[in-house]
Scaffold this active site. Structure first.
Site, PDB file in Angstrom:
ATOM      1  CG  HIS A 149      -2.196  -0.772   0.999  1.00  0.00           C
ATOM      2  ND1 HIS A 149      -2.196  -2.117   0.707  1.00  0.00           N
ATOM      3  CD2 HIS A 149      -3.499  -0.391   1.007  1.00  0.00           C
ATOM      4  CE1 HIS A 149      -3.443  -2.536   0.564  1.00  0.00           C
ATOM      5  NE2 HIS A 149      -4.251  -1.519   0.732  1.00  0.00           N
TER       6      HIS A 149
ATOM      7  CE  LYS B 161     -10.284  -7.932 -14.036  1.00  0.00           C
ATOM      8  NZ  LYS B 161      -9.620  -6.841 -14.774  1.00  0.00           N
TER       9      LYS B 161
END
Length: 427
Positions: A219, A247
Site C-alpha cells: 500500500h 473482479k
C-alpha cells in the site's frame, strides 16, 4: 496512496461511526480494501492471485484447527488417528481432504502469483520490500507444508522426513546436530511428530502476520500494473471497491469451483498411494518423492552426482536447493533493466517463457526415478535455472532493445480499445 477525501472519511451509520471514533477499523478497511484505496485501472485477472492465496490460507487455518482437535501426534497412533478422522468424525473426510488439497491449491495460486511478478516486474523498485516479504511467505509455506506432510505418518511421510532431514547432515560440523535437533533424535519418531505438529500448527499464523506486512508494504507504493508505468494522476486509477472487489469475487468463485471439483471427484489425485500405508522403518518404498510442489527443488537437489573441489555431491545439492530460492531474494538487484513489464521487453519475454518450461521440466524430473536419462536431463535443467538468473537476465537487462512505453496508464488503456487520450490529459 489514497484519494484526497479518504483522509476525511466518516462512516454514515451511527454504530460504525462510534466504532470508528474509538477504534478506527472502518476507516482502515475503507483505505485498505475499499473505495479509499485507488488501484491502476488496467489490472487484469493475473492480479487475482493475491486474494486467492489469502482465501487458501483461510481454508488451511480453519480446517487445520478442526483436524488438530482429533489428531494424535504419537508414532503409535498417528496413522490410526488420521483413519479415525476419515471414518468416524462427522464430515472428517471432507475436512481432511479440504486441508490436504487446500495445500496444493495454496501453492498453485502462489506459484502463479510469483510467475506474474516475474513477468510484469513487480519485484523492481519501489516494490522490493513487497517482493522480499513474498519470498519469506513462500519459504514459510514450504516449511509448513513439509512438516504437515509428515503428520499422517504413512510410508511416504516417514521416509520423506528421513530423506529430507538427512540432507542436513551433509552440512559440515553443524549439519548432524541440526538434524538431530529438528527430529529430536537420530530418526523420525514421537519427538519429531510432536515438534512438527507444533510448528505446523503455529506457522500458518506466522504466515498470516507476514501477509499483513506484505499488504502494508504494497500500500505504500501502490500496486504494479501490466504496463509497468507509474500512476500519473487520478485518471489512471479507480477505487478498489467496487471495481476490483467484483473482479476478485469472480476469481474466487472460479477458484472454489475448481477446488470443489478436485475435492469431491478426485481428492487423492495429488497425493501418493504409499501414504495410505502405515509408516514402517524396516520397509523402504521403491521410489521416495515429496509432494508435487517440491518437485522442481527436489530435482535441483538430486542434480549433483559427483564431488567437486573436495566438496561432497550431497552438500552441493543442498547448497543448490537453498540457492535456487535465495536467488529470488536478490532478483530486484540482479535485473537492472529500467523497464518493468515483459510486454515491452521482447528478449526478456522469451527468456521468461523458457524459464517456465525449464521449471516444468524440473518438476517432471523431480517426480521421476533417480536414473538415466532423468538424472542428466535434470542436471541440464538445473544448470539453466541458475543461468537464467545469474547470466541471462543481467545480459538482457544490459543489451536488450525495449519497446516504447506508453506515456500513461490511461493512454495504454485507450489505445487497447482504439481510442486516443483527450488533449490535456497528464502524461
Amino acid at each position: 496512496m489514497s484519494f484526497p477525501w479518504a483522509e476525511n472519511y466518516a462512516p454514515k451509520h451511527p454504530l460504525t461511526r462510534w466504532i470508528d471514533e474509538k477504534l478506527p477499523v472502518p476507516r482502515l478497511v475503507y483505505n485498505a480494501v475499499g473505495a479509499g484505496y485507488p488501484v491502476p485501472r488496467n489490472l487484469n485477472y493475473m492480479w487475482n492471485f493475491g486474494v486467492l492465496a489469502g482465501a487458501a490460507l483461510g481454508i488451511q487455518i480453519l480446517t487445520g484447527i478442526i483436524l488438530a482437535m482429533h489428531y494424535a501426534a504419537n508414532g503409535l497412533v498417528a496413522f490410526e488417528s488420521v483413519e479415525h478422522i476419515m471414518r468416524d468424525v462427522n464430515s472428517g473426510w471432507l475436512i481432511r481432504y479440504a486441508h490436504m488439497n487446500g495445500a496444493s491449491f495454496f501453492f498453485i495460486v502462489v506459484y502463479l502469483h510469483i510467475f506474474r511478478g516475474l513477468y510484469y516486474g513487480s519485484y523492481k523498485a519501489p516494490r522490493e520490500m513487497v517482493w522480499l516479504l513474498g519470498v519469506v511467505i513462500f519459504l514459510l509455506m514450504m516449511a509448513t507444508a513439509f512438516m504437515g506432510y509428515v503428520l499422517p505418518w504413512g510410508q511416504m511421510s516417514f521416509w520423506g522426513a528421513q530423506v529430507i532431514t538427512g540432507f542436513f547432515s551433509a552440512i559440515p560440523v553443524v549439519g548432524e546436530p541440526v538434524r538431530q535437533w529438528l527430529l529430536g533424535g537420530f530418526a523420525p519418531d514421537n519427538a519429531a511428530l510432536n515438534r512438527f505438529f507444533s510448528l505446523h500448527y503455529l506457522l500458518p499464523f506466522v504466515i498470516a502476520g507476514v501477509i499483513i506486512l506484505h499488504i502494508w508494504a504494497l500500500h505504500i507504493p501502490g500496486s504494479n500494473n501490466p504496463t509497468g508505468v507509474d500512476v500519473k494522476g487520478p485518471q489512471d486509477t479507480v477505487p478498489f471497491h467496487p471495481y476490483y472487489t467484483a473482479k476478485d469475487g469472480f476469481g474466487l468463485g472460479v477458484f472454489l469451483v475448481c477446488f470443489s471439483l478436485l475435492l469431491f471427484f478426485a481428492p487423492n489425485a495429488l497425493g501418493h498411494p504409499d501414504n495410505y500405508i502405515a509408516a514402517n522403518p524396516l520397509s523402504t518404498p521403491a521410489h521416495i518423492v515429496p509432494e508435487w510442489y517440491f518437485w522442481p527443488f527436489y530435482a535441483i537437489l538430486r542434480a549433483f552426482t559427483v564431488n567437486w573441489f573436495w566438496v561432497p555431491a550431497k552438500l552441493w545439492g543442498v547448497i543448490a536447493m537453498f540457492g535456487a530460492i535465495a536467488l529470488l531474494f536478490f532478483l530486484p538487484w540482479i535485473d537492472k533493466s529500467p523497464i518493468r513489464s515483459a510486454k515491452y521487453r521482447p528478449a526478456y519475454r522469451i527468456a521468461f517463457w523458457v524459464l517456465m518450461l525449464d521449471v516444468l521440466v524440473l518438476g517432471w524430473i523431480g517426480r521421476s526415478p533417480a536414473e538415466e536419462p532423468y538424472v542428466r536431463i535434470g542436471q541440464f535443467a538445473a544448470a539453466y535455472y541458475f543461468a537464467h538468473f545469474l547470466i541471462i537476465v543481467p545480459l538482457i537487462a544490459r543489451f536488450e532493445k525495449t519497446l516504447p512505453l506508453p506515456n500513461s496508464i490511461t493512454e495504454a488503456v485507450l489505445a487497447k480499445h482504439g481510442e486516443v487520450a483527450p488533449v490535456g490529459t497528464p502524461a
